[in-house]
Design a protein around this motif. Structure first.
Motif, PDB file in Angstrom:
ATOM      1  N   GLY A   1       0.860  -1.174   0.000  1.00  0.00           N
ATOM      2  CA  GLY A   1       0.000   0.000   0.000  1.00  0.00           C
ATOM      3  C   GLY A   1       0.899   1.226   0.000  1.00  0.00           C
ATOM      4  N   TYR A   2       0.451   2.297  -0.632  1.00  0.00           N
ATOM      5  CA  TYR A   2       1.248   3.525  -0.747  1.00  0.00           C
ATOM      6  C   TYR A   2       0.446   4.717  -0.268  1.00  0.00           C
TER       7      TYR A   2
ATOM      8  N   ALA B   1       0.238  -6.625  12.114  1.00  0.00           N
ATOM      9  CA  ALA B   1       1.489  -5.869  11.991  1.00  0.00           C
ATOM     10  C   ALA B   1       1.636  -5.287  10.593  1.00  0.00           C
ATOM     11  N   VAL B   2       2.021  -4.012  10.539  1.00  0.00           N
ATOM     12  CA  VAL B   2       2.256  -3.339   9.262  1.00  0.00           C
ATOM     13  C   VAL B   2       3.677  -2.782   9.265  1.00  0.00           C
ATOM     14  N   ARG B   3       4.476  -3.220   8.296  1.00  0.00           N
ATOM     15  CA  ARG B   3       5.850  -2.719   8.124  1.00  0.00           C
ATOM     16  C   ARG B   3       5.799  -1.504   7.209  1.00  0.00           C
ATOM     17  N   ILE B   4       6.617  -0.494   7.528  1.00  0.00           N
ATOM     18  CA  ILE B   4       6.563   0.794   6.831  1.00  0.00           C
ATOM     19  C   ILE B   4       7.964   1.237   6.409  1.00  0.00           C
ATOM     20  N   GLY B   5       8.010   1.894   5.267  1.00  0.00           N
ATOM     21  CA  GLY B   5       9.241   2.521   4.793  1.00  0.00           C
ATOM     22  C   GLY B   5       8.882   3.633   3.826  1.00  0.00           C
ATOM     23  N   ILE B   6       9.888   4.200   3.169  1.00  0.00           N
ATOM     24  CA  ILE B   6       9.591   5.186   2.127  1.00  0.00           C
ATOM     25  C   ILE B   6       9.849   4.544   0.764  1.00  0.00           C
ATOM     26  N   THR B   7       9.196   5.069  -0.238  1.00  0.00           N
ATOM     27  CA  THR B   7       9.272   4.484  -1.569  1.00  0.00           C
ATOM     28  C   THR B   7      10.609   4.783  -2.251  1.00  0.00           C
TER      29      THR B   7
ATOM     30  N   LEU C   1      -5.999  -2.835   6.152  1.00  0.00           N
ATOM     31  CA  LEU C   1      -5.450  -1.481   6.245  1.00  0.00           C
ATOM     32  C   LEU C   1      -4.558  -1.165   5.056  1.00  0.00           C
ATOM     33  N   VAL C   2      -3.727  -2.121   4.665  1.00  0.00           N
ATOM     34  CA  VAL C   2      -2.822  -1.915   3.527  1.00  0.00           C
ATOM     35  C   VAL C   2      -3.611  -1.795   2.232  1.00  0.00           C
ATOM     36  N   THR C   3      -4.628  -2.631   2.068  1.00  0.00           N
ATOM     37  CA  THR C   3      -5.459  -2.602   0.862  1.00  0.00           C
ATOM     38  C   THR C   3      -6.198  -1.275   0.724  1.00  0.00           C
ATOM     39  N   ALA C   4      -6.498  -0.612   1.829  1.00  0.00           N
ATOM     40  CA  ALA C   4      -7.216   0.669   1.796  1.00  0.00           C
ATOM     41  C   ALA C   4      -6.332   1.818   1.298  1.00  0.00           C
TER      42      ALA C   4
ATOM     43  N   TRP D   1       5.422   3.480   1.998  1.00  0.00           N
ATOM     44  CA  TRP D   1       4.823   2.203   1.622  1.00  0.00           C
ATOM     45  C   TRP D   1       4.476   1.441   2.892  1.00  0.00           C
ATOM     46  N   ALA D   2       3.535   0.510   2.764  1.00  0.00           N
ATOM     47  CA  ALA D   2       3.104  -0.312   3.894  1.00  0.00           C
ATOM     48  C   ALA D   2       2.908  -1.740   3.413  1.00  0.00           C
ATOM     49  N   LEU D   3       3.334  -2.683   4.252  1.00  0.00           N
ATOM     50  CA  LEU D   3       3.240  -4.107   3.961  1.00  0.00           C
ATOM     51  C   LEU D   3       2.611  -4.802   5.154  1.00  0.00           C
TER      52      LEU D   3
END
Length: 129
Positions: free
Chosen positions: A9-10, A24-30, A114-117, A16-18
């Motif tokens: 998800g972006y 649990a949601v892992r997060i970073g920048i694109t 949450l990621v799909t949204a 980004w979110a995975l």
């Protein structure tokens, strides 16, 4: 051209979110964001146990060009931070979707939902073109 991975998800702010577990949601920048920022020299993140709110700033990322806010794509409690970034913030440049991940948030909701949204890869690609 920036790499945009399917299945993530972006956000409009280039995070980004995975889904990294049921809650649990892992997060970073694109990849696009790290190209825009240039060489990353410092990442300031919340501590495990801190609460973050979706859409709100949760930390900063500093490059040789600028300092930018990082935003939470989802809300919850910080479960993990990528400790490797303290000594090697350049991982955000070299591996934005792998070794350069930033944190994991434990949510009350289903992580996949949450990621799909968030924006999907096609919508994010249109956003940055």
């Amino acid at each position: 051209m920036s790499e945009i991975r399917q299945g993530l998800g972006y956000t409009e702010e280039h995070e980004w979110a995975l889904a990294a577990g049921e809650h649990a949601v892992r997060i970073g920048i694109t990849d696009h964001a790290q190209h825009q920022l240039g060489d990353i020299v410092f990442v300031e993140l919340p501590r495990p146990g801190d609460r973050v709110e979706a859409g709100q700033p949760l930390g900063t990322i500093e490059s040789v060009k600028t300092v930018s806010d990082l935003y939470a794509p989802v809300g919850g409690i910080v479960a993990k931070v990528n400790e490797a970034l303290a000594d090697s913030p350049e991982l955000v440049n070299s591996e934005p979707y792998d070794g350069g991940w930033m944190l994991e948030i434990e949510t009350d909701a289903d992580a996949s939902e949450l990621v799909t949204a968030l924006l999907d890869a096609a919508a994010y690609s249109e956003r940055i073109d």
